[in-house]
Design an enzyme around this catalytic site. Structure first.
Site, PDB file in Angstrom:
ATOM      1  N   LYS A  96      37.078  28.665  37.417  1.00  0.00           N
ATOM      2  CA  LYS A  96      36.648  29.546  38.234  1.00  0.00           C
ATOM      3  C   LYS A  96      35.128  29.914  38.089  1.00  0.00           C
ATOM      4  O   LYS A  96      34.401  30.450  39.148  1.00  0.00           O
ATOM      5  CB  LYS A  96      37.210  31.150  37.915  1.00  0.00           C
ATOM      6  CG  LYS A  96      38.717  30.766  38.397  1.00  0.00           C
ATOM      7  CD  LYS A  96      39.434  32.293  37.824  1.00  0.00           C
ATOM      8  CE  LYS A  96      40.835  32.497  38.489  1.00  0.00           C
ATOM      9  NZ  LYS A  96      41.436  33.900  38.352  1.00  0.00           N
ATOM     10  N   ASP A 139      41.002  38.055  43.332  1.00  0.00           N
ATOM     11  CA  ASP A 139      41.776  38.904  42.421  1.00  0.00           C
ATOM     12  C   ASP A 139      41.401  40.320  42.254  1.00  0.00           C
ATOM     13  O   ASP A 139      42.066  41.199  41.913  1.00  0.00           O
ATOM     14  CB  ASP A 139      41.283  38.174  40.979  1.00  0.00           C
ATOM     15  CG  ASP A 139      42.069  37.058  40.674  1.00  0.00           C
ATOM     16  OD1 ASP A 139      43.076  36.768  41.274  1.00  0.00           O
ATOM     17  OD2 ASP A 139      41.790  36.084  39.841  1.00  0.00           O
TER      18      ASP A 139
HETATM   19  P1  NAP Z   1      41.910  34.889  29.293  1.00  0.00           P
HETATM   20  O1  NAP Z   1      40.669  34.804  29.833  1.00  0.00           O
HETATM   21  O2  NAP Z   1      42.469  33.804  28.596  1.00  0.00           O
HETATM   22  O3  NAP Z   1      41.944  36.288  28.330  1.00  0.00           O
HETATM   23  C1  NAP Z   1      42.942  36.834  27.803  1.00  0.00           C
HETATM   24  C2  NAP Z   1      42.833  37.837  26.878  1.00  0.00           C
HETATM   25  O4  NAP Z   1      43.891  38.331  26.505  1.00  0.00           O
HETATM   26  C3  NAP Z   1      41.679  37.965  26.057  1.00  0.00           C
HETATM   27  O5  NAP Z   1      40.875  38.890  26.106  1.00  0.00           O
HETATM   28  C4  NAP Z   1      42.355  37.614  24.650  1.00  0.00           C
HETATM   29  O6  NAP Z   1      41.928  38.305  23.582  1.00  0.00           O
HETATM   30  C5  NAP Z   1      43.662  38.445  25.019  1.00  0.00           C
HETATM   31  N1  NAP Z   1      44.989  38.258  24.431  1.00  0.00           N
HETATM   32  C6  NAP Z   1      45.580  36.909  24.308  1.00  0.00           C
HETATM   33  N2  NAP Z   1      46.602  37.104  23.378  1.00  0.00           N
HETATM   34  C7  NAP Z   1      46.266  37.945  22.734  1.00  0.00           C
HETATM   35  C8  NAP Z   1      47.390  38.804  21.712  1.00  0.00           C
HETATM   36  N3  NAP Z   1      48.236  38.116  21.072  1.00  0.00           N
HETATM   37  N4  NAP Z   1      47.039  40.018  21.352  1.00  0.00           N
HETATM   38  C9  NAP Z   1      45.899  40.808  21.952  1.00  0.00           C
HETATM   39  N5  NAP Z   1      45.226  40.291  23.081  1.00  0.00           N
HETATM   40  C10 NAP Z   1      45.549  39.017  23.239  1.00  0.00           C
HETATM   41  O7  NAP Z   1      43.006  35.007  30.612  1.00  0.00           O
HETATM   42  P2  NAP Z   1      42.845  35.764  31.954  1.00  0.00           P
HETATM   43  O8  NAP Z   1      42.338  34.565  32.736  1.00  0.00           O
HETATM   44  O9  NAP Z   1      42.190  36.873  31.860  1.00  0.00           O
HETATM   45  O10 NAP Z   1      44.377  35.896  32.404  1.00  0.00           O
HETATM   46  C11 NAP Z   1      45.112  36.973  31.568  1.00  0.00           C
HETATM   47  C12 NAP Z   1      46.642  36.913  32.047  1.00  0.00           C
HETATM   48  O11 NAP Z   1      46.367  37.525  33.511  1.00  0.00           O
HETATM   49  C13 NAP Z   1      47.263  35.611  32.224  1.00  0.00           C
HETATM   50  O12 NAP Z   1      48.599  35.931  31.611  1.00  0.00           O
HETATM   51  C14 NAP Z   1      47.288  35.321  33.475  1.00  0.00           C
HETATM   52  O13 NAP Z   1      48.223  34.411  34.197  1.00  0.00           O
HETATM   53  C15 NAP Z   1      47.298  36.649  34.289  1.00  0.00           C
HETATM   54  N6  NAP Z   1      46.632  36.602  35.555  1.00  0.00           N
HETATM   55  C16 NAP Z   1      47.463  37.337  36.617  1.00  0.00           C
HETATM   56  C17 NAP Z   1      46.989  37.186  37.933  1.00  0.00           C
HETATM   57  C18 NAP Z   1      48.024  38.040  39.106  1.00  0.00           C
HETATM   58  O14 NAP Z   1      47.533  37.777  40.122  1.00  0.00           O
HETATM   59  N7  NAP Z   1      48.895  38.594  38.399  1.00  0.00           N
HETATM   60  C19 NAP Z   1      45.722  36.877  38.202  1.00  0.00           C
HETATM   61  C20 NAP Z   1      45.058  36.487  37.063  1.00  0.00           C
HETATM   62  C21 NAP Z   1      45.533  36.378  35.912  1.00  0.00           C
HETATM   63  P3  NAP Z   1      40.779  37.752  22.765  1.00  0.00           P
HETATM   64  O15 NAP Z   1      39.544  37.651  23.477  1.00  0.00           O
HETATM   65  O16 NAP Z   1      41.020  38.398  21.298  1.00  0.00           O
HETATM   66  O17 NAP Z   1      41.043  36.146  22.446  1.00  0.00           O
END
Ligand code: NAP
Length: 272
Positions: free
Chosen positions: A66, A102
């Protein structure tokens, strides 16, 4: 010639985007196909060269590409620049452009809810959290806060986007009107029983928004609903980011109800 669209990501895993867009092309009778294109990190420059030379009219971009696509494009929308990420490639004349739908996906279901509270709390500080913060700003919510397990990442986003970082441990003491989970807590697999919020800390009238969509009703949303909160599932965000992509590519609006039913049928199918 059949127009080509697709999604790049690595690992791509299962994605609902091909089903949504191919259904959409059928709905409007367009000779087009949307494919899954797994693309390893490092392959982005070659891919963009292909987009410029083959009949590729648009693409979805997901993790980890991205940000990497951004310097290779001719124009970025203000929204993509603010979020710092592109999830959609489209052509504007002969210019290859990058947008972030998004944000539209996150805000569209909230716009349908009517008047919104004046505060929102974003849980997590990854790419989706950035889109959420920008979305809440676009909605005109004056008080936006962000909390993350790793506090530095929340602080970075907060200072860059002019919102307030709060400690992860204090996240439930904030009294926010909207709580938006952008962490994978609650996602199917090892985390399915996890939740970023204690069941007894929901307050009636709050809006609980989970961007996780598999399962559809995460523990976070089930407990919020039981406590009298309004809930929004990640399927709504996925649906609306896809509808916004389709609009950019074809200039046409898809029937929202039909598209939602299609996505629900995928999530309900036994093979998932
Ligand atoms: P990312 O960049 O990997 O960020 C994940 C975040 O979650 C980080 O801040 C991480 O914290 C935190 N995290 C991970 N495991 C955790 C835990 N066990 N306890 C507390 N915090 C935790 O991922 P992303 O791209 O933002 O995506 C996040 C989620 O959104 C994914 O599941 C993705 O599939 C979903 N998503 C959905 C849509 C939709 O259209 N519905 C669109 C985009 C993304 P740390 O910084 O401490 O590691």
């Amino acid at each position: 010639m059949t127009a080509r669209y697709g999604i790049i990501g690595w690992p791509l895993g299962h994605t609902m985007s091909p089903t949504l867009h191919n259904w959409g092309f059928g709905q409007i009778g367009l000779d087009a196909v949307y494919e899954a294109w797994p693309l390893e990190p490092g392959g982005v420059a070659d891919f963009i060269r292909r987009v410029r030379t083959e009949p590729i009219l648009g693409a979805s971009v997901t993790i980890p590409h991205k940000r990497a696509v951004m310097p290779l494009l001719d124009r970025l929308t203000d929204r993509a620049l603010t979020v710092g990420a592109v999830n959609t490639l489209y052509w504007d004349g002969d210019r290859l452009c990058g947008e972030n739908t998004d944000v539209t996906g996150l805000t569209a279901p909230l716009r349908q809810l009517g008047p919104l509270p004046d505060s929102a709390l974003v849980l997590g500080a990854g790419g989706a959290a950035r889109a959420a913060v920008v979305g809440f700003r676009e909605l005109g919510i004056p008080d936006i806060r962000i909390a993350n397990r790793t506090p530095d990442k929340a602080r970075d986003i907060a200072s860059e986007l002019s919102v307030r970082a709060v400690a992860w441990e204090a996240r439930m003491d904030q009294g926010a009107g909207i709580v938006c989970n952008t962490t994978p807590l609650g996602m199917s697999g090892d985390l399915v029983q996890a939740t970023p919020w204690d069941a007894d800390r929901f307050e009636p009238g709050m809006i609980a928004y989970d961007i996780v969509y598999n399962p559809l009703r995460t523990r976070f949303l089930r407990e919020a609903g039981a406590a009298g909160c309004r809930t929004v599932s990640g399927l709504e965000m996925f649906l609306h980011q896809g509808l916004a992509q389709f609009r950019l590519w074809t200039g046409r609006d898809l029937a929202e109800a039909g598209a939602r039913a299609l996505l629900l049928s995928i999530l309900d199918s036994p093979g998932r």
